[in-house]
Design a protein around this motif. Structure first.
Motif, mmCIF file in Angstrom:
data_model
loop_
_atom_site.group_PDB
_atom_site.id
_atom_site.type_symbol
_atom_site.label_atom_id
_atom_site.label_comp_id
_atom_site.label_asym_id
_atom_site.label_seq_id
_atom_site.Cartn_x
_atom_site.Cartn_y
_atom_site.Cartn_z
ATOM 1 N N GLY A 96 0.810 -1.204 0.000
ATOM 2 C CA GLY A 96 0.000 0.000 0.000
ATOM 3 C C GLY A 96 0.848 1.260 0.000
ATOM 4 N N ALA A 97 1.920 1.258 0.788
ATOM 5 C CA ALA A 97 2.821 2.417 0.822
ATOM 6 C C ALA A 97 3.479 2.626 -0.533
ATOM 7 N N LEU A 98 3.870 1.534 -1.196
ATOM 8 C CA LEU A 98 4.501 1.675 -2.512
ATOM 9 C C LEU A 98 3.527 2.265 -3.522
ATOM 10 N N ALA A 150 6.787 -15.251 -12.521
ATOM 11 C CA ALA A 150 5.795 -14.580 -13.356
ATOM 12 C C ALA A 150 4.780 -13.822 -12.503
ATOM 13 N N GLU A 151 4.385 -14.431 -11.383
ATOM 14 C CA GLU A 151 3.455 -13.766 -10.473
ATOM 15 C C GLU A 151 4.060 -12.482 -9.924
ATOM 16 N N GLN A 152 5.347 -12.549 -9.539
ATOM 17 C CA GLN A 152 6.002 -11.375 -8.986
ATOM 18 C C GLN A 152 6.134 -10.271 -10.036
ATOM 19 N N GLU A 153 6.446 -10.656 -11.252
ATOM 20 C CA GLU A 153 6.560 -9.661 -12.314
ATOM 21 C C GLU A 153 5.219 -8.966 -12.562
ATOM 22 N N ARG A 154 4.152 -9.737 -12.503
ATOM 23 C CA ARG A 154 2.821 -9.163 -12.690
ATOM 24 C C ARG A 154 2.469 -8.228 -11.529
ATOM 25 N N ALA A 155 2.769 -8.624 -10.318
ATOM 26 C CA ALA A 155 2.457 -7.786 -9.155
ATOM 27 C C ALA A 155 3.231 -6.478 -9.194
ATOM 28 N N ALA A 156 4.512 -6.533 -9.551
ATOM 29 C CA ALA A 156 5.310 -5.310 -9.642
ATOM 30 C C ALA A 156 4.746 -4.374 -10.702
ATOM 31 N N MET A 198 1.631 -4.171 -11.572
ATOM 32 C CA MET A 198 0.403 -3.599 -11.032
ATOM 33 C C MET A 198 0.697 -2.448 -10.076
ATOM 34 N N ILE A 199 1.772 -2.553 -9.343
ATOM 35 C CA ILE A 199 2.149 -1.495 -8.410
ATOM 36 C C ILE A 199 2.742 -0.304 -9.161
ATOM 37 N N GLY A 200 3.374 -0.568 -10.293
ATOM 38 C CA GLY A 200 4.054 0.487 -11.033
ATOM 39 C C GLY A 200 5.504 0.605 -10.647
ATOM 40 N N ALA A 201 6.092 -0.525 -10.213
ATOM 41 C CA ALA A 201 7.463 -0.533 -9.719
ATOM 42 C C ALA A 201 8.386 -1.290 -10.672
ATOM 43 N N ARG A 202 9.635 -0.900 -10.666
ATOM 44 C CA ARG A 202 10.677 -1.652 -11.351
ATOM 45 C C ARG A 202 11.026 -2.859 -10.490
ATOM 46 N N LEU A 203 11.255 -4.019 -11.120
ATOM 47 C CA LEU A 203 11.553 -5.247 -10.383
ATOM 48 C C LEU A 203 12.990 -5.677 -10.638
ATOM 49 N N VAL A 204 13.716 -5.964 -9.543
ATOM 50 C CA VAL A 204 15.086 -6.472 -9.616
ATOM 51 C C VAL A 204 15.138 -7.791 -8.861
ATOM 52 N N TRP A 205 15.701 -8.826 -9.487
ATOM 53 C CA TRP A 205 15.871 -10.124 -8.836
ATOM 54 C C TRP A 205 17.270 -10.223 -8.246
ATOM 55 N N GLY A 206 17.350 -10.691 -6.982
ATOM 56 C CA GLY A 206 18.649 -10.817 -6.327
ATOM 57 C C GLY A 206 19.419 -12.059 -6.730
ATOM 58 N N SER A 218 -7.265 -1.452 -1.946
ATOM 59 C CA SER A 218 -7.749 -2.361 -2.986
ATOM 60 C C SER A 218 -6.640 -2.704 -3.965
ATOM 61 N N GLY A 219 -5.757 -1.749 -4.256
ATOM 62 C CA GLY A 219 -4.622 -2.016 -5.127
ATOM 63 C C GLY A 219 -3.652 -2.992 -4.505
ATOM 64 N N LYS A 220 -3.449 -2.878 -3.188
ATOM 65 C CA LYS A 220 -2.577 -3.822 -2.491
ATOM 66 C C LYS A 220 -3.156 -5.229 -2.555
ATOM 67 N N VAL A 221 -4.441 -5.364 -2.290
ATOM 68 C CA VAL A 221 -5.092 -6.675 -2.336
ATOM 69 C C VAL A 221 -4.998 -7.261 -3.738
ATOM 70 N N ALA A 222 -5.163 -6.419 -4.755
ATOM 71 C CA ALA A 222 -5.070 -6.902 -6.138
ATOM 72 C C ALA A 222 -3.662 -7.379 -6.466
ATOM 73 N N ALA A 223 -2.642 -6.645 -5.996
ATOM 74 C CA ALA A 223 -1.261 -7.064 -6.244
ATOM 75 C C ALA A 223 -0.950 -8.382 -5.545
ATOM 76 N N LEU A 224 -1.479 -8.549 -4.347
ATOM 77 C CA LEU A 224 -1.290 -9.823 -3.645
ATOM 78 C C LEU A 224 -1.999 -10.959 -4.374
#
Length: 240
Positions: free
Chosen positions: A29-31, A64-70, A72-80, A162-168
């Motif tokens: 939600g904060a993001l 794939a799920e994580q990429e979709r969630a990121a 939805m949030i509008g964030a750049r995703l980096v894998w460690g 609601s956006g947080k719940v959707a990303a989850l």
């Protein structure tokens, strides 16, 4: 970019989680609020969650799920690139986080709370504290496996719940197998912290450090206050 954080658009935020769905659950939600404010948000997911709920073949599915969630949030995703349940707070992990901090020029970091029963969560929190030792703003979020948590910082997520719940929900393999991430529990937690913060719905954070930048807000309208004034018996308290 200077180091102060005032919520002004264009700041860089880095959220760090050990596994897919950790970040969305702890500070999704904060993001979303940061993105709505015009801030740049990066999510660093340290492992692929290979040993999470579900069979081993779901590793690619979790990515794939994580990429979709990121998205939805509008964030750049980096894998460690580290392995689930094998994370240790050694120099390699610290350097990994340092590289992402430098690349993003982050001035605010969200990460797991240090006191946690999951070894990966503890390791990521510890490594982040080392990597961000010179950063003035480090906030820790709660996970279902967190043991002790004493938050003093709250973010209003009423408009973004609601956006947080959707990303989850994008993490379908986890939601269907874990009561800890079911929507009702997420909403109840946000309402609980909202009550603590005297607002509708909130996410709560425990700071390692939180330096406030009190530079004047550009374009903000602030009511004028006389240089000298005195409260009189006839003055309603609500007018002060």
């Amino acid at each position: 970019m200077d180091g102060g954080y005032t919520g002004i658009a264009g700041r860089s935020v880095l959220a760090i989680g050990a596994h897919p769905d950790d970040i969305e659950l702890g500070c999704g939600g904060a993001l979303l609020a940061h993105v709505a404010a015009g801030d740049t948000v990066t999510m660093l997911v340290v492992t692929g969650g290979e040993n999470g709920p579900g069979d081993g073949a779901r590793g690619a599915g979790r990515r794939a799920e994580q990429e979709r969630a990121a998205e939805m949030i509008g964030a750049r995703l980096v894998w460690g690139g580290l392995r689930d349940c094998e994370v240790v707070p050694d120099s390699q992990t610290v350097r990994l986080i340092e590289r992402v901090l430098r690349a993003t020029r982050a001035d605010l970091v969200y990460v797991h709370a240090p006191d946690d029963s999951h070894q990966d969560h503890r390791a990521v929190a510890s490594a982040t504290q080392g990597a961000a030792r010179r950063l003035p703003r480090v906030l820790h979020y709660q996970s279902p496996s967190t043991l002790s948590f004493s938050p003093t910082v709250f973010v209003d997520v009423t408009a973004h719940l609601s956006g947080k719940v959707a990303a989850l929900a994008a993490h379908a393999t986890q939601v269907e197998l874990s009561a800890m991430v079911e929507p009702d529990a997420v909403v109840a937690s946000a309402r609980h912290w909202g009550a603590q913060a005297r607002i509708g719905y909130a996410e709560a954070f425990q700071p390692t450090r939180l330096v406030l930048d009190l530079a004047p807000v550009q374009g903000g309208a602030v009511a004028a206050v006389p240089a000298s004034w005195q409260l009189t018996p006839s003055m309603p308290i609500g007018t002060v």
